[in-house]
Scaffold this active site. Structure first.
Site, mmCIF file in Angstrom:
data_model
loop_
_atom_site.group_PDB
_atom_site.id
_atom_site.type_symbol
_atom_site.label_atom_id
_atom_site.label_comp_id
_atom_site.label_asym_id
_atom_site.label_seq_id
_atom_site.Cartn_x
_atom_site.Cartn_y
_atom_site.Cartn_z
ATOM 1 C CB SER A 100 32.941 50.447 30.369
ATOM 2 O OG SER A 100 32.217 51.639 30.150
ATOM 3 C CG LEU A 122 52.449 40.149 32.355
ATOM 4 C CD1 LEU A 122 51.793 41.326 33.057
ATOM 5 C CD2 LEU A 122 53.538 40.632 31.420
ATOM 6 N NE ARG A 126 42.473 35.141 35.440
ATOM 7 C CZ ARG A 126 41.524 34.477 36.100
ATOM 8 N NH1 ARG A 126 41.013 33.385 35.598
ATOM 9 N NH2 ARG A 126 41.081 34.901 37.271
ATOM 10 C CB SER A 135 56.977 28.473 21.503
ATOM 11 O OG SER A 135 57.068 27.070 21.648
ATOM 12 N NE ARG A 200 58.894 23.299 27.144
ATOM 13 C CZ ARG A 200 57.677 23.739 26.861
ATOM 14 N NH1 ARG A 200 57.455 25.021 26.738
ATOM 15 N NH2 ARG A 200 56.694 22.887 26.683
ATOM 16 C CG ASN A 216 41.490 47.253 28.633
ATOM 17 O OD1 ASN A 216 41.725 47.682 29.764
ATOM 18 N ND2 ASN A 216 40.644 46.249 28.406
ATOM 19 N NE ARG A 218 37.422 48.940 34.543
ATOM 20 C CZ ARG A 218 36.145 48.593 34.608
ATOM 21 N NH1 ARG A 218 35.551 48.061 33.559
ATOM 22 N NH2 ARG A 218 35.464 48.784 35.714
ATOM 23 C CG HIS A 222 44.380 45.996 38.283
ATOM 24 N ND1 HIS A 222 44.202 46.138 39.631
ATOM 25 C CD2 HIS A 222 44.573 44.661 38.061
ATOM 26 C CE1 HIS A 222 44.281 44.935 40.220
ATOM 27 N NE2 HIS A 222 44.509 44.039 39.285
ATOM 28 N NE ARG A 227 51.415 41.273 39.261
ATOM 29 C CZ ARG A 227 51.485 40.163 39.980
ATOM 30 N NH1 ARG A 227 52.368 40.036 40.958
ATOM 31 N NH2 ARG A 227 50.639 39.169 39.752
HETATM 32 C C1 LIG Z 1 51.413 39.737 47.114
HETATM 33 C C2 LIG Z 1 50.844 38.702 46.162
HETATM 34 C C3 LIG Z 1 51.017 37.375 46.408
HETATM 35 C C4 LIG Z 1 50.476 36.409 45.545
HETATM 36 N N1 LIG Z 1 50.691 35.116 45.814
HETATM 37 C C5 LIG Z 1 50.152 34.175 45.022
HETATM 38 C C6 LIG Z 1 50.337 32.781 45.308
HETATM 39 O O1 LIG Z 1 50.995 32.425 46.257
HETATM 40 N N2 LIG Z 1 49.763 31.873 44.477
HETATM 41 C C7 LIG Z 1 49.002 32.249 43.409
HETATM 42 O O2 LIG Z 1 48.476 31.386 42.687
HETATM 43 N N3 LIG Z 1 48.839 33.561 43.095
HETATM 44 C C8 LIG Z 1 49.385 34.525 43.872
HETATM 45 N N4 LIG Z 1 49.213 35.848 43.559
HETATM 46 C C9 LIG Z 1 48.462 36.198 42.345
HETATM 47 C C10 LIG Z 1 47.052 36.758 42.674
HETATM 48 O O3 LIG Z 1 46.272 35.821 43.367
HETATM 49 C C11 LIG Z 1 46.326 37.209 41.384
HETATM 50 O O4 LIG Z 1 46.015 36.096 40.574
HETATM 51 C C12 LIG Z 1 47.127 38.158 40.547
HETATM 52 O O5 LIG Z 1 47.694 39.165 41.331
HETATM 53 C C13 LIG Z 1 46.240 38.773 39.441
HETATM 54 O O6 LIG Z 1 45.630 39.961 39.907
HETATM 55 P P1 LIG Z 1 44.074 40.255 39.999
HETATM 56 O O7 LIG Z 1 43.388 39.283 40.864
HETATM 57 O O8 LIG Z 1 43.960 41.681 40.370
HETATM 58 O O9 LIG Z 1 43.531 39.911 38.557
HETATM 59 P P2 LIG Z 1 43.386 40.638 37.186
HETATM 60 O O10 LIG Z 1 43.314 39.530 36.225
HETATM 61 O O11 LIG Z 1 44.433 41.682 36.956
HETATM 62 O O12 LIG Z 1 41.970 41.268 37.286
HETATM 63 C C14 LIG Z 1 41.686 42.620 37.600
HETATM 64 C C15 LIG Z 1 40.505 42.688 38.521
HETATM 65 O O13 LIG Z 1 39.388 42.100 37.882
HETATM 66 C C16 LIG Z 1 38.609 41.350 38.858
HETATM 67 N N5 LIG Z 1 38.626 39.928 38.499
HETATM 68 C C17 LIG Z 1 39.509 39.303 37.687
HETATM 69 N N6 LIG Z 1 39.215 38.029 37.536
HETATM 70 C C18 LIG Z 1 38.124 37.802 38.283
HETATM 71 C C19 LIG Z 1 37.349 36.654 38.545
HETATM 72 N N7 LIG Z 1 37.636 35.467 37.987
HETATM 73 N N8 LIG Z 1 36.331 36.769 39.386
HETATM 74 C C20 LIG Z 1 36.003 37.949 39.941
HETATM 75 N N9 LIG Z 1 36.705 39.092 39.731
HETATM 76 C C21 LIG Z 1 37.755 39.019 38.911
HETATM 77 C C22 LIG Z 1 39.266 41.578 40.208
HETATM 78 O O14 LIG Z 1 38.659 42.686 40.818
HETATM 79 C C23 LIG Z 1 40.697 41.907 39.820
HETATM 80 O O15 LIG Z 1 41.398 42.669 40.783
HETATM 81 C C24 LIG Z 1 49.752 36.811 44.399
HETATM 82 C C25 LIG Z 1 49.590 38.176 44.145
HETATM 83 C C26 LIG Z 1 50.128 39.114 45.011
HETATM 84 C C27 LIG Z 1 49.964 40.600 44.668
#
Ligand SMILES: Cc1cc2nc3c(=O)[nH]c(=O)nc-3n(C[C@H](O)[C@H](O)[C@H](O)COP(=O)(O)OP(=O)(O)OC[C@H]3O[C@@H](n4cnc5c(N)ncnc54)[C@H](O)[C@@H]3O)c2cc1C
Length: 272
Positions: A100, A122, A126, A135, A200, A216, A218, A222, A227
């Site tokens: 935190s 990217l 979130r 835009s 577009r 931030n 943190r 990650h 990435r």
């Molecule tokens: C190899 C690969 C293939 C993928 N293929 C697809 C695909 O086919 N289709 C698709 O839609 N997406 C796909 N994604 C995207 C993936 O599902 C994630 O949305 C994306 O990588 C964002 O990363 P994150 O979940 O670590 O979220 P971040 O937003 O970076 O969040 C960081 C961390 O916070 C926690 N967190 C975030 N949001 C929540 C929540 N709502 N609930 C609980 N914990 C949370 C989790 O621990 C997460 O790791 C892919 C990603 C990868 C790496």
């Protein structure tokens, strides 16, 4: 320095670029007032003496010390010793996953000439981020800037066919603008926006565009790991390699624990 765009026949070949445009700034007068209030002035004196003037690091340390009232020994009767070295203090934050603290420290990046392929991935990250994207409803495409990875640029037939296709898409954009009369006097902006938004749809996902991305520390830690992973898409790997380099020189104690193997940034302390 950013690379200049290369013109291949008529089209614009570009390189994705990252500019670190904003970093934290502490108000040391306010920090001093607070510390006087809680009896922690010696922390600020230590920073001064050590010429510790990196506000991002000082902010993370401030947030951590507030948690345990560990400005100096004795303020919290439970604490008899405090770490005085900033590097080891911040390493302890990372190794103990005290995440935190890192959420207070944000950086903003201008991402330039990045495709909608990369930005679409990217924006899936979130927590701890903020996004403003160019835009393409407002900004009319006059050309279709495009990045080719080196392996593609080395394939003459691929490049010939790809540039032919992109040039025809560019020509179609210009044709539509003329056809819709967008540059004629008196066309209201809402009409330009309406048609630009339609136009577009005929740009590829690979069109280079721009975004301000704030994260931030943190979230940065990650996303740099996720990435640059070998399984990640190649443009976003390139971008996050650049972001990793920027952050490692910007805030070494918070990003110095990564080892980089074949472009993959692997942290010593995961999931902070
Ligand atoms: C190899 C690969 C293939 C993928 N293929 C697809 C695909 O086919 N289709 C698709 O839609 N997406 C796909 N994604 C995207 C993936 O599902 C994630 O949305 C994306 O990588 C964002 O990363 P994150 O979940 O670590 O979220 P971040 O937003 O970076 O969040 C960081 C961390 O916070 C926690 N967190 C975030 N949001 C929540 C929540 N709502 N609930 C609980 N914990 C949370 C989790 O621990 C997460 O790791 C892919 C990603 C990868 C790496």
């Amino acid at each position: 320095m950013p690379l200049s765009p290369v013109v291949f026949q008529d089209m614009k070949i570009v390189q994705p670029e990252v500019y670190l445009i904003s970093r934290p700034r502490l108000d040391y007068a306010a920090v001093a007032s607070y510390l006087r209030e809680v009896g922690g002035e010696s922390w600020l004196e230590r920073l001064d003496a050590g010429r510790l003037d990196n506000d991002a690091l000082n902010l993370a340390e401030f947030a951590g010390r507030l948690c345990y009232r560990s400005w100096e020994p004795g303020l919290n009767p439970n604490v008899t010793r405090v770490r005085s070295d900033q590097d080891s203090y911040l390493q302890n934050i990372l190794s103990s996953a005290h995440g935190s603290v890192l959420e207070h420290v944000s950086f903003s990046f201008a991402l330039h000439n990045v495709s909608r392929v990369a930005t679409h991935e990217l924006v899936r990250h979130r927590p701890g981020t903020a996004i403003s994207q160019e835009s393409l409803r407002f900004v009319r495409l006059a050309d279709i800037p495009f990045w080719f990875p080196a392996w593609a640029a080395d394939d003459p037939e691929l490049m010939e066919r790809a540039t032919d296709l992109l040039e025809r898409m560019e020509a179609f954009q210009l044709w539509m603008a003329g056809h819709f009369g967008l540059d004629q006097a008196g066309v209201p902006f809402h009409e330009k926006k309406h048609k630009t938004s339609f136009m577009r749809r005929f740009a590829p996902d690979g069109v280079a565009t721009g975004m301000v991305w704030t994260a931030n520390v943190r979230a940065l830690r990650h996303t740099i790991e996720a990435r640059t992973d070998p399984g990640a898409e190649e443009e976003i790997r390139l971008l996050f390699g650049k972001i990793g380099e920027l952050m490692r020189s910007e805030a070494p104690p918070l990003f110095g624990d990564y080892t980089v193997e074949d472009g993959a940034w692997i942290p010593r302390w995961r999931k902070v």
